[in-house]
Design a protein around this motif. Structure first.
Motif, PDB file in Angstrom:
ATOM      1  N   PHE A 173       0.882  -1.170   0.000  1.00  0.00           N
ATOM      2  CA  PHE A 173       0.000   0.000   0.000  1.00  0.00           C
ATOM      3  C   PHE A 173       0.914   1.212   0.000  1.00  0.00           C
ATOM      4  N   GLN A 175       2.583   4.930   0.085  1.00  0.00           N
ATOM      5  CA  GLN A 175       2.486   6.297   0.597  1.00  0.00           C
ATOM      6  C   GLN A 175       2.288   7.144  -0.648  1.00  0.00           C
ATOM      7  N   PRO A 176       1.210   7.941  -0.696  1.00  0.00           N
ATOM      8  CA  PRO A 176       0.839   8.525  -1.992  1.00  0.00           C
ATOM      9  C   PRO A 176       1.860   9.508  -2.564  1.00  0.00           C
ATOM     10  N   ALA A 177       2.615  10.188  -1.734  1.00  0.00           N
ATOM     11  CA  ALA A 177       3.574  11.169  -2.266  1.00  0.00           C
ATOM     12  C   ALA A 177       4.841  10.484  -2.741  1.00  0.00           C
ATOM     13  N   SER A 178       5.475   9.753  -1.873  1.00  0.00           N
ATOM     14  CA  SER A 178       6.776   9.163  -2.209  1.00  0.00           C
ATOM     15  C   SER A 178       6.646   7.864  -2.982  1.00  0.00           C
ATOM     16  N   ARG A 179       5.489   7.219  -2.857  1.00  0.00           N
ATOM     17  CA  ARG A 179       5.240   5.895  -3.433  1.00  0.00           C
ATOM     18  C   ARG A 179       6.144   4.827  -2.816  1.00  0.00           C
ATOM     19  N   PHE A 180       6.785   5.142  -1.686  1.00  0.00           N
ATOM     20  CA  PHE A 180       7.387   4.098  -0.875  1.00  0.00           C
ATOM     21  C   PHE A 180       6.222   3.324  -0.245  1.00  0.00           C
ATOM     22  N   HIS A 240       0.797  10.747   6.656  1.00  0.00           N
ATOM     23  CA  HIS A 240       0.114   9.851   5.726  1.00  0.00           C
ATOM     24  C   HIS A 240      -0.666   8.736   6.402  1.00  0.00           C
ATOM     25  N   GLY A 241      -0.458   8.575   7.687  1.00  0.00           N
ATOM     26  CA  GLY A 241      -1.215   7.526   8.349  1.00  0.00           C
ATOM     27  C   GLY A 241      -0.884   7.458   9.829  1.00  0.00           C
TER      28      GLY A 241
ATOM     29  N   TYR B 710       8.466  16.578  -2.416  1.00  0.00           N
ATOM     30  CA  TYR B 710       7.570  15.606  -3.046  1.00  0.00           C
ATOM     31  C   TYR B 710       7.593  14.249  -2.340  1.00  0.00           C
ATOM     32  N   THR B 714       1.870  15.433  -1.895  1.00  0.00           N
ATOM     33  CA  THR B 714       1.429  14.524  -2.953  1.00  0.00           C
ATOM     34  C   THR B 714       0.928  15.289  -4.159  1.00  0.00           C
ATOM     35  N   SER B 782      -6.012   7.113   5.020  1.00  0.00           N
ATOM     36  CA  SER B 782      -5.949   7.069   6.485  1.00  0.00           C
ATOM     37  C   SER B 782      -7.118   7.831   7.103  1.00  0.00           C
TER      38      SER B 782
END
Lengths: 262, 790
Positions: A173, A175-180, A240-241, B710, B714, B782
């Motif tokens: 799943f 992380q929307p910014a880093s895509r890690f 992010h969470g 970045y 996002t 979240s």
């Protein structure tokens, strides 16, 4: 970025010799080191490139083990491991974007041990062996917390030996910014039992989810995890969470990985 | 059918050839002989008192020419604010000085303290690290309500509080509005946040200052949406340079979205330092620097209430909003939460009584100003969220509740209770069109299919109004604008008939070079390729007010039409002479002048050549040459509107929202280039959906920017969006500009956030999560998951 010297040795021995200098740092794909240098957060006097050493590049099967050279890019793993170890190839294919995958390497990722990186989940989730210029380290001993590993100063990863599982999958799943990985699970089934490694979630970096391993070893299905919960204790909380969300995702992603592994 | 390259044709953008092949000429591509480089040493704390600066070590370093501090700008003015808002007591807003370099205090992370100029950028940056700044850290104020509490630290010591203004609109209506609430059958209320955003144009800001000591001429090359405004503000208020000695050039600019409207300190610095050092001075922002030095957008906290009668007619609306100004007043900042927000609170509805209260607050954060939509997205979001909530609470269909309260097509022009008069519109038509394109009738079947896969499907609606084409100068003057908001154009017809158009409307992604040429080509009947559009250089274009607020075609385009009509009038007189006829008998069609009812004609180039080689020419009545300038001042705003539909699927296991369908049915009035309009809507939707689901600018309680790269901010990416269905077939032409156009640049960013959030709430309610009445943007997985846990 500050000025630095750059060397590109052709052998591991030469690289190790140059890295004896305290002011030298190894450079593999540079996907973490270079941005940190650009931000002036890291200032090595000498960068020792490991990508010119032929012995460090390649994917090869040795019996039930897949051996990957430390300087092999994610893109190459995604391509060359697809037949022998599709779960690992799929993981490599989800890292970053095409530019990252064509520069970043497996050795660089494991040496950095970012708590949200993908490869640590595969290494720990398979019980891989991290081979260095001086020894072999089992994954259970190698990962020692966020950005911390068993590597000594100047020690170079040369290859990673993955026991090929009967079935495996990685459920990430982002992380929307880093895509890690915000939270991701790597699940691998062996004759000896099931291993589950979680990345992205814990303040202590990648970890094995022992309760899930036990449950899955006796019943390899998502249903076996239905009543299992993961504690939010020491989970990462950020923009992010929350910790509770990540703990919840541990369950969701593990179930999805099990289902995908089939 | 439109002509191939005339009004209404989807002509490919001519500027794209150079952009897409990497041959655009941007400010950073400008490198002047002897150029030096500046690096700004910026504050890494949000609030502090500067006790001392020791730059001696830095000044001794290789390549360093000078380290500037505030003391070097004793004779300069502060960065001016372009709009003065008057508060509800009739008092002017509090307006602190915004120095070029920090004076006495730093007020936000990123506030520039020193500027190091060196032979190379690396030398400047190295030297900046050798500067010792002694700063006493002060408690910052970050939260707006905390900033207004008694005893809160003051961002500006010379102000009485952190309150910039407390604005009431329309203050005289307040009691009547409250009375309507007291007697209402239903009252619905909602508290929400309009999240702070960072504009993030692809090209970061750049400035190059140049000075010619022999002619005492200054030139500033800058990434600006309005070079003339920069020349006016910087020349007159900051550096005291008269216009004829100051040239401002904004060449190709890689996107602005509002963030490049404003006059920034770095521009004034480079212009000034070039004179001090007698060498060009260049500054190129890094992306990290952009996050802490470009003006941010949005950042409102609002309570909105709607009163309805027993039949569900809207009877009154009132709002209370806290609007973050940041640490200093950016150029248009005070106008955004007031005149560009309060005047839109009627939306598409016949709400007879409206009262809007806005408290603008200084905090230790980056200044906040217009960002794509500017005030109108904030107005639309709260209103369209509230109408949806009202429908839910009253148990009625949100579409029918809207239709019932819409202004009807026959009721235009419509005087709203918040000052503006809508000239045209047909909201029922756009709503119907959207529902048709969305296959709304088939939604229930699709929802059932999603449910089989364990997903929650929802459909959200928003109907927006915006005010574009800012604006009648006499009106905005009364509202506090310190500039007029006309636009200008010069049309220069060359001897062989080719045409050079000079416009004050800067193009930084809008496609003016293509659309403006289409307009002129259509009017005269010549090939658009014979027309060149020039913009962005104060030395060769007439005074312009720039590009923002979807004003380019409605105002700048109208100026071009006006100038072109003057050209046509004169050309007809020349043609009449050549054809030995009366000017009133001359017709212009397809680039040919003919005498009505005869076969006598002369083509366009025959007339233009005569104008410049006047051998056979009425010299005693008419000057030679063919060049005209026009200024166009609009008589009203334009009012684009539209219905947006968003269909989402929500994963209850993770809280993740996927947008499956997005339908935009807009009424933009007449359309010059449908393809460009579609592209503008796509871009606006990407930014609006980005705000709704992804983007968030977050400070911690110490004023540190947590989303400063970045890795944490996002930005929407292509794979976050599926296709959009964009329609602009509902047309009610603007009644007061010659092209009948309204503007399309911001619509997507205005209408989409409430549609997305309404869709999410709809999905959750249909799945039984009726306790969730609102989730603040961005609706990250979240946040959605947390809301579902109750």
């Amino acid at each position: 970025m500050y000025n630095f010297d750059f060397v590109k040795p052709g052998s591991v021995a030469d690289a190790v010799a140059v890295l004896a200098d305290d002011d030298a740092q190894p450079l593999s794909g540079g996907q973490t080191l270079i941005p940190s240098m650009k931000a002036r957060l890291n200032a090595p006097g000498t960068l020792v490139s490991l990508t010119g050493i032929p012995d460090l590049v390649g994917v090869c099967r040795e019996s039930d083990t897949l051996v990957i050279g430390a300087a092999t890019t994610h893109a190459q793993v995604a391509r060359d491991a697809a037949g022998d170890f599709p779960g690992l190839a799929a993981l490599a294919g989800q890292i970053g974007d095409p530019a990252v995958r064509n520069r970043g390497t497996i050795g660089g990722s494991l040496a950095n041990n970012d708590p949200s990186a993908c490869y640590p989940a595969a290494a720990l989730g398979t019980g891989a062996t991290i081979v260095t210029d001086r020894r072999e380290i089992g994954a259970d001993d190698y990962f020692q917390g966020m950005f911390a590993t068993a590597l000594e100063e100047g020690e170079i990863i040369t290859s990673v030996r993955f026991p090929i599982p009967q079935a495996s999958a990685y459920a990430k799943f982002v992380q929307p910014a880093s895509r890690f990985a915000l939270t991701a699970a790597f699940v691998a089934r062996y004759a000896s039992g099931v291993r589950v490694a979680i990345t992205g979630a814990s303040e202590n970096g990648v970890f094995r989810w022992a309760e899930a391993e036990a449950a899955l070893s006796s019943n390899f299905s998502a249903d076996a995890l239905a009543s299992l919960g993961c504690s939010p204790h020491e989970m990462i909380a950020d923009l992010h969470g929350t910790a509770a969300y990540r703990a919840h995702l541990v369950g969701v992603m593990t179930r999805r990985a099990v289902t995908a592994a089939g | 059918m439109p002509k191939d390259d005339g009004i209404g044709a989807s002509v490919k953008r001519r500027e794209d050839t150079r952009f897409l092949t990497g041959n655009g000429k941007y400010t950073d591509d400008i490198n002047l002989r002897g150029q030096t480089y500046v690096h700004f040493l910026r504050s890494d704390i949000a609030h502090g008192r500067i006790k001392g600066i020791d730059s001696s070590a830095a000044e001794a370093m290789d390549g360093v020419l000078k380290v500037f501090t505030a003391a070097d700008f004793d004779s300069a003015g502060g960065i001016p604010c372009g709009w003065q808002v008057t508060d509800k007591h009739g008092q002017p807003m509090q307006e602190p000085k915004h120095p070029i370099l920090a004076e006495g205090k730093v007020r936000h992370v990123g506030d520039p303290i020193c500027a190091v100029v060196a032979e190379t950028y690396a030398q400047a940056r190295d030297a900046a690290e050798a500067i010792e700044v002694d700063i006493e850290e002060l408690d910052p104020v970050v939260d707006m309500k905390a900033a207004l509490a008694d005893g809160a630290p003051l961002v500006h010591d010379d102000l009485t509080s952190n309150l910039c203004y407390d604005w009431g609109f329309v203050e005289e209506n307040k009691d009547a509005v409250n009375a309507a609430f007291d007697s209402a059958a239903h009252v619905v209320s909602l508290e929400l946040t309009n999240n702070r955003l960072v504009a993030n144009p692809m090209e970061p800001r750049v400035a190059v200052g140049d000075y010619d000591p022999w002619g005492d001429n200054h030139t500033l090359y800058t990434t600006s949406q309005n070079p003339h405004v920069i020349r006016l503000l910087m020349g007159a208020f900051v550096l005291n340079i008269p216009e004829h000695k100051l040239r401002v050039v904004a060449p190709d600019v890689g996107g602005g979205f509002g963030s490049k409207i404003y006059h920034y300190a770095e521009e004034a610095f480079c212009t000034y330092a070039a004179k001090v050092l007698k060498r060009p001075v260049k500054w190129t922002s890094s992306r990290s620097e952009a996050f802490i030095s470009d003006a941010h957008g949005r950042d409102h906290k609002t309570k909105i209430e709607l009163a309805l009668d027993a039949d569900h007619n809207f009877t009154a609306l009132r709002t209370e909003t806290y609007a973050n100004m940041g640490a200093y007043l950016s150029t248009f900042a005070p106008s955004i939460p007031t005149w560009l927000h309060g005047t839109l609170m009627a939306g598409n509805y016949k709400t007879p009584l409206i009262y809007v209260n806005v408290k603008a607050v200084f905090t230790n954060t980056v200044p906040v100003d217009a960002y794509r939509g500017a005030g109108r997205p904030e107005a639309t979001f709260q209103l369209e969220r509230l109408v949806d909530k009202a429908a839910r609470e009253l148990g009625v269909d949100p579409i029918e509740l809207r239709r019932q309260n819409f202004i009807k097509p026959e009721e235009f022009p419509y005087q709203t209770p918040v000052a503006v008069v809508y000239d045209t519109g047909n909201y029922h038509a756009t709503m119907d069109k959207m529902l048709e394109l969305a296959d709304y009738a088939g939604f229930e079947a699709r929802r059932a299919e999603s449910a089989k896969n364990g997903k929650l499907r929802g459909f959200g609606i928003a109907h927006y109004i915006e005010a574009c084409g800012i604006a009648p100068s006499n009106l905005v003057g009364q509202l506090g604008a310190r500039a007029g908001l006309y636009e200008s154009a010069s049309v220069r017809v060359n001897a062989t008939g080719s045409i050079s158009v000079y416009t004050g409307s800067h193009s930084h992604g809008q496609g003016h070079e293509t659309t403006f040429a289409q307009v002129v080509a259509d009017m005269i009947g010549v090939d658009a390729n014979s027309i060149e559009i020039h913009h962005g250089d104060t030395s060769n274009t007439p005074m312009g007010m720039g590009t923002y607020g979807s004003r380019s075609l409605a105002v700048g385009g109208s100026a071009i039409v006006k100038a072109t009509n003057k050209i046509i009038d004169k050309a007809k007189k020349i043609a009449a002479h050549l054809l030995e006829a009366a000017p009133e008998d001359i017709e212009l069609k397809d680039g040919k002048f003919s005498v009505a009812g005869t076969d006598k004609s002369v083509d366009w180039s025959g007339v233009t050549l005569a104008a410049y080689v006047p051998h056979n020419y009425p010299l005693e009545e008419l000057e030679p040459g063919l060049e005209e300038t026009a200024f166009y001042d609009p008589s009203n705003f334009t009012y684009p509107s539209g219905a947006y539909g968003c269909e989402i699927e929500l994963d209850p296991d993770t809280g993740k929202i996927d947008i499956l369908r997005f339908i935009a049915a807009d009424d933009f009035g007449n359309i010059v280039n449908p393809m460009i309009v579609e592209g503008q809507v796509h871009g606006g939707l990407a930014q609006g959906i980005g705000q709704a689901l992804l983007e968030n600018c977050v400070y911690d309680d110490q004023g540190q920017l947590l989303s400063g790269s970045y890795m944490d901010y996002t930005m929407p990416r292509a794979d976050d969006m599926r296709g959009f269905t964009v329609d602009h077939s509902c047309v009610t032409p603007c009644t007061h500009n010659p092209l009948g156009v309204k503007g399309c640049g911001e619509a997507g960013a205005i209408g989409s956030p409430p549609a997305v959030v309404n869709a999410a709430i709809d999905a959750l309610h249909r799945a039984g999560h009726t306790q969730i009445t609102h989730i603040d943007m961005p609706l990250t997985p979240s946040r959605v998951w947390a809301a579902m846990q109750g």
